[in-house]
Design an enzyme around this catalytic site. Sequence first.
Site, short mmCIF file in Angstrom:
data_model
loop_
_atom_site.label_atom_id
_atom_site.label_comp_id
_atom_site.label_asym_id
_atom_site.label_seq_id
_atom_site.Cartn_x
_atom_site.Cartn_y
_atom_site.Cartn_z
N ASP A 55 0.87 -1.18 0.00
CA ASP A 55 0.00 0.00 0.00
C ASP A 55 0.91 1.23 0.00
O ASP A 55 1.70 1.43 0.93
CB ASP A 55 -0.85 -0.05 1.28
CG ASP A 55 -1.69 1.19 1.48
OD1 ASP A 55 -1.62 2.12 0.67
OD2 ASP A 55 -2.42 1.22 2.49
N ASP A 77 -5.90 7.03 -5.53
CA ASP A 77 -6.23 8.43 -5.26
C ASP A 77 -7.08 8.53 -3.98
O ASP A 77 -6.76 9.31 -3.06
CB ASP A 77 -7.00 8.98 -6.47
CG ASP A 77 -7.12 10.49 -6.52
OD1 ASP A 77 -6.54 11.15 -5.64
OD2 ASP A 77 -7.79 11.00 -7.43
N VAL A 125 -8.71 2.01 -12.82
CA VAL A 125 -9.91 2.60 -13.43
C VAL A 125 -9.64 3.00 -14.89
O VAL A 125 -10.51 2.88 -15.75
CB VAL A 125 -10.34 3.84 -12.62
CG1 VAL A 125 -11.49 4.58 -13.30
CG2 VAL A 125 -10.73 3.44 -11.21
N TYR A 126 -8.43 3.47 -15.20
CA TYR A 126 -8.13 3.98 -16.53
C TYR A 126 -7.84 2.90 -17.57
O TYR A 126 -7.67 3.19 -18.75
CB TYR A 126 -6.99 5.02 -16.49
CG TYR A 126 -7.45 6.39 -16.02
CD1 TYR A 126 -8.77 6.65 -15.67
CD2 TYR A 126 -6.55 7.45 -15.93
CE1 TYR A 126 -9.19 7.91 -15.24
CE2 TYR A 126 -6.96 8.72 -15.51
CZ TYR A 126 -8.28 8.94 -15.17
OH TYR A 126 -8.69 10.19 -14.76
#
Length: 179
Positions: A16, A40, A128-129
Amino acid sequence: MKRLIGSCVIELTVGDITVEQTDAIVNAANSQLAGGGGVDGAIHRAAGPEIMRQTREYYPDGCPTGAAVVTDAGRLAARYIFHTVGPIWQGGRSGEPDLLRSAYRACLELAVDHECRSIAFPAISTGVYGYPLDLASETALDEIRRFVESKQSPELVRCVLFSEGVFGAYSRVLEAWDR
Ligand code: AR6
């Protein structure tokens, strides 16, 4: 897993990024710097509201894809957060590789400008992208290597990968360097 480039180290770890103790950590943000999910969301939650206050005050117009901006790191151990915006994958013919390289380079330049000896990156754009992991890992590591080779700085570039799957893709690229 690590490789030496001159006197600099490129290192891969699973973990992390919010708990990293490098001088800077990189956030995979969006161009509005509006916060979101993934790394993010994790960084903003862990660092605290001061970070969003700074991005709103210093960068009201956001950050273009392929560029990077800097804030403090709030409650995190790092000194700085470099917020960069990777490309959204659209099939690979919309300049995605150049934009991904540019995002890494912009953060490495900020690291040199801010006298950071160490920096930690997540796998920008691979969540996500939707950037295909094998392509993203090859491009990311190649750009990091080129930069470190030419500047001999930062001393440590650590790629903090969130799962064994992402770590595997990055490791295959480093292993291919030795052949
Ligand atoms: N530490 C390290 N890596 C992480 C962590 C973490 N705590 N959490 C997730 N990852 P993503 P993107 C990995 O989606 O594709 C946001 O909503 C994750 O497994 O965070 O660049 C932004 O606001 C993946 O490998 O970023 C943007 O809108 C990698 O981080 C958009 O997502 C990147 O996944 C940016 O998308």
